[in-house]
Write an enzyme that holds these catalytic residues in place. Structure first.
Site, short mmCIF file in Angstrom:
data_model
loop_
_atom_site.label_atom_id
_atom_site.label_comp_id
_atom_site.label_asym_id
_atom_site.label_seq_id
_atom_site.Cartn_x
_atom_site.Cartn_y
_atom_site.Cartn_z
N TYR A 116 0.82 -1.21 0.00
CA TYR A 116 0.00 0.00 0.00
C TYR A 116 0.85 1.26 0.00
CZ TYR A 116 -3.82 -3.15 1.33
OH TYR A 116 -4.75 -4.15 1.37
N GLU B 110 -19.42 1.36 21.96
CA GLU B 110 -20.30 1.71 20.84
C GLU B 110 -20.80 3.16 20.88
OE1 GLU B 110 -22.98 -1.52 21.48
OE2 GLU B 110 -22.18 -2.69 19.80
#
Ligand code: ZN
Ligand code: ZN
Length: 426
Positions: free
Chosen positions: A329, A405
């Protein structure tokens, strides 16, 4: 007089054309929906280029939004376009979809029980890098922006991308394949993305202008000598001593040959294999390693210097070095002007004190491919619970990787704000 006119225009006319930036607060209902999506993805993770059910599930959750949807891109990827009611530029937002061959050790009602075969081994599968969160957040952004469609001046492209962690051996995949298949044929004007991280607390965002994450290229060096008795090295060519010299000589690329003031770089060896017995000098030594850099030109230069150094050092010993570089990458670069321009949006969405400038990250991301095509901004979203010290939190890729979350809402609001503000400002 002229000055007066300018002042007049600035003071009195600009409020007429300047719209207040978007205040974005998603509903509790959408937040709960995002958490539900995340839990579904978390419970049913799939490995790179095998995101078949994940892809189907995303399609089912996008179905009622009436977007222009392309599926089966780069195997299991999805590109969905939301067309605003008014003309304008296009912004892309990307989420990656794949999980890792990791057996989950977190005690959750929706913990993954999935298993599969990977490299011939039976393995557990887990969203240990947190891509489940990225997909849920992007679904949330799509739903939120759909509700703003009537006021949207421009388009939003939602990219659900497979195989960020790397395609299986012998396969293509990820961002490079999506681009190869033409998803940027009509180039978006900007691209945004985020990654969850344990290195920040839930509620925090980490950003950086310019290079953010490293390029990652791997290499394999095979040193060939001539086997002989360990007591009589002059009868052969010793590839082990040559290997030791290659290891040390290649360390001088970063420390002696490359401008250290421009950007740091790393060459690390991960394995050296050769020989079988204390008194046999072997024919061959194989070495593998990784190269990290933060500048695309330096990256090319380092690869050349690595090959040259290994070959010439081996030659000086009468050995031969065969160097194979596997191009990975690129450097993930946050476009400096775009980052500067969008930083107020990020600060407004996440709260000024929660937005932190972070140091360079030597990990790599294939978001980099998009950001080489069009100006991009990629940032980190903290997910470590506020009462857990950061140095005690399990890192991405750990079987104990745990996500608070409450961060998801901030992810949805920040990406939505970026898209809306960008479109409005153009
Ligand atoms: Zn990862
Ligand atoms: Zn990741």
């Amino acid at each position: 007089m002229k000055m007066y006119h300018v002042l007049f225009a600035v003071l009195f006319l600009s409020p007429l054309v300047y719209c207040a930036p978007h205040e974005i607060k998603i509903s509790a209902e959408l937040e709960n929906q995002v958490i539900d999506w995340r839990r579904h993805f978390h419970q049913y993770p799939e490995l790179s280029n095998r995101e078949f059910n994940t892809s189907k599930y995303i399609l089912s959750q996008l179905a009622h939004l009436e977007l222009e949807v392309q599926s089966g891109v780069a195997h299991t990827g999805i590109v969905a376009l939301l067309k605003g009611a008014k003309p304008g530029p296009t912004v892309a937002i990307r989420a990656d979809m794949d999980a890792l061959p990791v057996t989950e050790q977190v005690d959750l009602p929706f913990a993954s029980k999935q298993t599969t075969t990977f490299n011939g081994q039976e393995v557990g599968v887990m969203h240990a890098c947190g891509h489940d969160n990225h997909m849920a957040v992007l679904l949330g952004v799509a739903h939120y922006l759909k509700s703003k469609q009537a006021n949207l001046a421009g388009n939003v492209m939602f990219i659900f991308q497979p195989a960020e962690e790397g395609a299986p051996e012998g396969e293509e995949g990820g961002a490079a394949l999506m681009l190869k298949e033409g998803i940027f044929k009509e180039k978006p004007d900007a691209v945004f993305g985020l990654h969850v991280t344990n290195r920040l607390h839930a509620g925090q965002i980490g950003y950086r202008k310019g290079p953010l994450m490293a390029s990652a290229d791997s290499f394999e060096i095979t040193l060939t000598g001539r086997q002989t008795h360990g007591s009589r090295p002059w009868d052969g060519v010793d590839p082990i001593v040559a290997a030791a010299q290659v290891v040390m000589a290649t360390q001088t690329i970063a420390s002696r040959q490359i401008d250290v003031t421009k950007a740091p770089s790393v060459i690390s060896y991960g394995a050296i294999n050769g020989g079988i017995r204390s008194n046999i000098i072997p024919d061959e030594v194989k070495m593998i390693g990784t190269i990290r850099s933060f500048d695309q030109d330096m990256r090319a230069d380092i690869k050349e210097r690595l090959s040259f150094t290994a070959q010439t050092v081996a030659k000086a010993q009468g050995a031969h070095a065969h160097v194979k570089i596997n191009h990975g990458y690129p450097v993930t670069i946050n476009n400096p002007e775009l980052t500067e321009k969008m930083l107020p949006t990020i600060k407004r969405a996440a709260g000024e004190k929660n937005v932190i400038e972070i140091p360079l990250v030597t990990g790599a991301e294939d978001f980099s491919y998009y950001a080489l095509e069009t100006p991009g901004v990629f940032f980190f979203l903290g997910i470590t619970p506020k009462n857990t010290p950061l140095d005690e939190s399990a890192s991405n890729h750990s079987p104990r990787f745990y996500v608070d979350e409450s961060a998801l809402k901030i992810g949805v609001e920040t990406l939505s704000a970026l898209a809306l503000d960008y479109l409005q400002s153009n």
